[in-house]
Design an enzyme around this catalytic site. Sequence first.
Site, short mmCIF file in Angstrom:
data_model
loop_
_atom_site.label_atom_id
_atom_site.label_comp_id
_atom_site.label_asym_id
_atom_site.label_seq_id
_atom_site.Cartn_x
_atom_site.Cartn_y
_atom_site.Cartn_z
N ARG A 39 7.36 -4.75 9.58
CA ARG A 39 7.18 -5.15 10.99
C ARG A 39 6.45 -6.82 10.82
O ARG A 39 6.64 -7.53 12.27
CB ARG A 39 4.92 -5.04 11.03
CG ARG A 39 4.98 -3.19 11.64
CD ARG A 39 3.73 -2.92 10.77
NE ARG A 39 3.28 -3.61 9.68
CZ ARG A 39 1.66 -3.26 9.01
NH1 ARG A 39 1.04 -2.86 9.79
NH2 ARG A 39 1.08 -4.03 8.16
N TYR A 151 -5.99 8.34 0.78
CA TYR A 151 -4.41 7.37 0.26
C TYR A 151 -3.74 8.90 -0.45
O TYR A 151 -2.79 9.31 -0.04
CB TYR A 151 -4.66 6.20 -0.54
CG TYR A 151 -3.46 6.22 -1.42
CD1 TYR A 151 -3.12 5.87 -0.68
CD2 TYR A 151 -3.40 6.29 -2.92
CE1 TYR A 151 -1.27 4.84 -0.94
CE2 TYR A 151 -1.77 5.78 -3.10
CZ TYR A 151 -0.75 4.73 -2.06
OH TYR A 151 -0.24 4.46 -2.67
#
Length: 253
Positions: A39, A151
Site C-alpha cells: 500500500r 486474527y
Amino acid sequence: MPATPHAPHALVTGCGRGIGRAIAAALARQGMTVTVLGRQRAALDEVVAAGEAHFAEVADVADAASIGAAMARAAQRQPIDILVANAGAAESAPFAKSDAALFARMMDVNFMGVVHSIQAVLPSMKTRPAGRIVAVASTAGLKGYAYVSAYVAAKHAVVGLVRALALELAGTKITVNAVCPGFTDTDLVAESIDNIMKKTGRSREQAVAELAKHNPQGRLVTPHEVADTVLWLCGADAGAITGQAIAVAGGEI
C-alpha cells in the site's frame, strides 16, 4: 538490479518491511524477477532501490479491484509464475470486545487478501509450465492464542484454503502451501511488544521474553528463516510438496 530474462516472475504482497521484504530479497538473489506489492509506494520503492526487487505495484489486497489491476499490470511485464501472499495485519482484543468490525478487518486483510491475490493470478498461472503459490499464514493458523481470536480465525481460514486449493490443483503443476511463522522479529511483533509494555508495565526485555517463551528455542524467529522456507517451496524440486502448512517456530507446533 536488472531483471533476468526468462527467469521466473515472483510477485510478493506486503513487502515494505519484515518477512515480505526478506522473502523478496531471497527470491531476487536466486535470480528470479521480483515484483513487490503493497500500500505504501515509498516503502516499496526503497526495496527496489536496495536491489531486493525489480518492480513495485501499489494496491490494497483487501480490495479485489485494486489487487486485480495491480496483478494485471505486473503480468503485462512478465507472466507471474510465483505468488507469495504475505500481506497481513494483527489486532488484539478480548473476545468480548472483538466486535464485528474487528473480525471483518482481520478477515479482509489476512484471508480475503489471499483469496483476491490467488484469484487474480491463477487463470494465467495455469498456462505457465509450472506455478507456486505460498501463503504466509502463522502458527495462529495451527493453534489458538488468547486475545487475538479474530486474527487466529483468519489465519485458520488461510490454512484451510491452502489445503482445499492444493487438492483442486493437484492435477496441474501448481503447488499451494502455507508457511506458518511463530513470533518473528518484525515491526508487527515490535508493536505487540509495545502493547505488552503499555498494558503491563513490563520492560522491553520482559515483553520480548513473554513472546519468545512460546518458542521452545527461547527466541524470536528471524525473517530470513521464514524467507528460506518460502524459497525452498518455490524451487523446481519442491513439486511434490503441496497442501502443507509448514511451521517455522522452533518446535512450538
